[in-house]
Design an enzyme around this catalytic site. Structure first.
Site, PDB file in Angstrom:
ATOM      1  N   ASN A  60     -11.037  -2.339  -5.406  1.00 44.36           N
ATOM      2  CA  ASN A  60     -10.310  -1.468  -6.304  1.00 44.36           C
ATOM      3  C   ASN A  60     -10.917  -0.959  -7.508  1.00 44.36           C
ATOM      4  O   ASN A  60     -10.268  -0.018  -8.294  1.00 44.36           O
ATOM      5  CB  ASN A  60      -9.087  -1.941  -6.479  1.00 44.36           C
TER       6      ASN A  60
ATOM      7  N   ASP B  79       0.743  -1.214   0.026  1.00 44.72           N
ATOM      8  CA  ASP B  79       0.164  -0.151  -0.131  1.00 44.72           C
ATOM      9  C   ASP B  79       0.771   1.247   0.076  1.00 44.72           C
ATOM     10  O   ASP B  79       2.066   1.272   0.746  1.00 44.72           O
ATOM     11  CB  ASP B  79      -0.951   0.132   1.232  1.00 44.72           C
TER      12      ASP B  79
HETATM   13  C1  IPE Z   1      -5.701  -2.445  -0.381  1.00 49.70           C
HETATM   14  O1  IPE Z   1      -5.314  -1.291  -0.399  1.00 49.70           O
HETATM   15  C2  IPE Z   1      -5.394  -3.121  -1.447  1.00 49.70           C
HETATM   16  C3  IPE Z   1      -4.085  -3.433  -2.203  1.00 49.70           C
HETATM   17  C4  IPE Z   1      -3.021  -3.017  -1.589  1.00 49.70           C
HETATM   18  C5  IPE Z   1      -4.325  -3.879  -3.253  1.00 49.70           C
HETATM   19  P1  IPE Z   1      -6.384  -0.189  -0.404  1.00 49.70           P
HETATM   20  O2  IPE Z   1      -5.419   1.206  -0.682  1.00 49.70           O
HETATM   21  O3  IPE Z   1      -7.265  -0.430  -1.698  1.00 49.70           O
HETATM   22  O4  IPE Z   1      -7.087   0.021   0.669  1.00 49.70           O
HETATM   23  P2  IPE Z   1      -8.061   1.027   1.763  1.00 49.70           P
HETATM   24  O5  IPE Z   1      -9.050   1.494   0.629  1.00 49.70           O
HETATM   25  O6  IPE Z   1      -7.192   2.078   1.988  1.00 49.70           O
HETATM   26  O7  IPE Z   1      -8.739   0.334   2.788  1.00 49.70           O
HETATM   27  C1  IPE Z   2      -1.566   0.275  -3.345  1.00 45.41           C
HETATM   28  O1  IPE Z   2      -1.338   1.639  -3.397  1.00 45.41           O
HETATM   29  C2  IPE Z   2      -1.556  -0.382  -4.814  1.00 45.41           C
HETATM   30  C3  IPE Z   2      -2.980  -0.715  -5.096  1.00 45.41           C
HETATM   31  C4  IPE Z   2      -4.101  -0.767  -4.374  1.00 45.41           C
HETATM   32  C5  IPE Z   2      -3.218  -1.233  -6.708  1.00 45.41           C
HETATM   33  P1  IPE Z   2      -2.555   2.707  -3.475  1.00 45.41           P
HETATM   34  O2  IPE Z   2      -2.977   3.089  -4.899  1.00 45.41           O
HETATM   35  O3  IPE Z   2      -3.607   2.191  -2.401  1.00 45.41           O
HETATM   36  O4  IPE Z   2      -1.624   3.834  -2.597  1.00 45.41           O
HETATM   37  P2  IPE Z   2      -2.280   4.805  -1.871  1.00 45.41           P
HETATM   38  O5  IPE Z   2      -3.002   4.059  -0.465  1.00 45.41           O
HETATM   39  O6  IPE Z   2      -3.509   5.732  -2.538  1.00 45.41           O
HETATM   40  O7  IPE Z   2      -1.261   5.734  -1.341  1.00 45.41           O
HETATM   41 MG    MG Z   3      -4.052   2.334  -0.702  1.00 50.12          MG
END
Ligand code: IPE
Ligand code: IPE
Ligand code: MG
Length: 261
Positions: free
Chosen positions: A86, A38
């Site tokens: 997502n 993340d």
């Molecule tokens: C969890 O991260 C999913 C992945 C890392 C693929 P998100 O960024 O989607 O989670 P939330 O929305 O902060 O809970």
């Molecule tokens: C994790 O990084 C990757 C995926 C969920 C695909 P994020 O895209 O959630 O990054 P933040 O949390 O918005 O910084």
């Molecule tokens: Mg994230």
């Protein structure tokens, strides 16, 4: 899992001041490490870049983590790449991620061959764009007879959907008469989850400081140790992995019991 001491020492040479290979007990490594990758978006935004640049930068961290785990002799590594939630992101970002998955997998296949890594996917692949889906199937097929570490990538993965799927499968087996409802136990459920081969992670790492599971491995993490890293995923590296393992090894795992002293 076998490990090559020379390659291991070389990969972890020049350590930072606070952690090194010597801090790790190689006899007590987790067999399965799982990572919620993340913070890609924040990494990019803080640099004035588009979120996509963060996802691209995150690939390097995954590659380094795969190599580090292979060097250490970890049996199974799993990583959350795209959740069932997502899809709510802007279409442009979703499209970009799907294209990035396909491009990266093709590019990294030589690494999987060189390091004897077997690829598994956790999640509903049928809902992915054709090119991404086909590339994943190709990766799974081409690495099926590899005998080293297993990398289980969670793509279009949601833990609740996974449990619903297992429940449906069991219900169908009961209806068909091949399963008796009284025989449904924890093993019957676990063997119908995407993790049937890799088992439960002993160690879960989440980057970017978030303290939640975001619908990841709800069943499998029942007794896992958690390590939350403040690093954003593109900044994660082999040393932070060692810190996580060191922290894991300092924990007292009780599984509901009492540890006799
Ligand atoms: C969890 O991260 C999913 C992945 C890392 C693929 P998100 O960024 O989607 O989670 P939330 O929305 O902060 O809970
Ligand atoms: C994790 O990084 C990757 C995926 C969920 C695909 P994020 O895209 O959630 O990054 P933040 O949390 O918005 O910084
Ligand atoms: Mg994230």
């Amino acid at each position: 899992m076998d490990r090559d001491e020379t390659k291991l020492n070389f990969y972890f040479c020049n350590p930072p001041a606070d952690v090194s290979l010597d801090d790790i007990d190689h006899g007590r490594l987790p067999r399965h490490i799982s990572i919620i990758m993340d913070g890609n978006g924040r990494w990019a935004t803080s640099r004035g870049l588009d979120r996509s640049a963060g996802h691209e930068a995150g690939v390097k961290s995954l590659r380094e983590t795969i190599t580090a785990c292979v060097r250490l002799g970890i049996d199974n590594l799993s990583a959350y790449a795209f959740s069932t939630e997502n899809w709510k992101r802007p279409q442009r970002e979703v499209d970009l991620l799907m294209a990035l998955f396909a491009k990266t997998l093709v590019k990294e296949l030589p690494l999987f061959h060189r390091e004897n890594v077997r690829l598994e996917l956790m999640g509903d692949l049928e809902a992915l764009p054709e090119r991404t889906r086909k590339t994943f199937y190709r990766g799974i097929e081409e690495t099926a007879d590899h005998t080293g570490m297993t990398l289980a990538l969670a793509v279009n993965y949601g833990s609740r959907a996974e449990i619903v799927r297992a429940a449906r499968e069991l219900a169908q087996e009961c209806a068909a008469g091949t399963m008796d409802a009284a025989d449904i136990d924890a093993d019957a459920i676990a063997s119908r989850l995407y993790t049937a081969n890799v088992g439960d992670p002993e160690l879960l790492i989440r980057t970017s400081g978030e303290l939640r599971l975001s619908n990841y491995l709800l069943w499998q993490l029942a007794y896992s140790e958690f390590y939350v890293s403040d690093l954003l995923w593109p900044d994660f590296d082999r040393w932070e992995l060692l810190r996580a393992i060191k922290s894991f090894q300092s924990r007292e795992r009780r599984f509901g019991g009492v540890v006799s002293k």
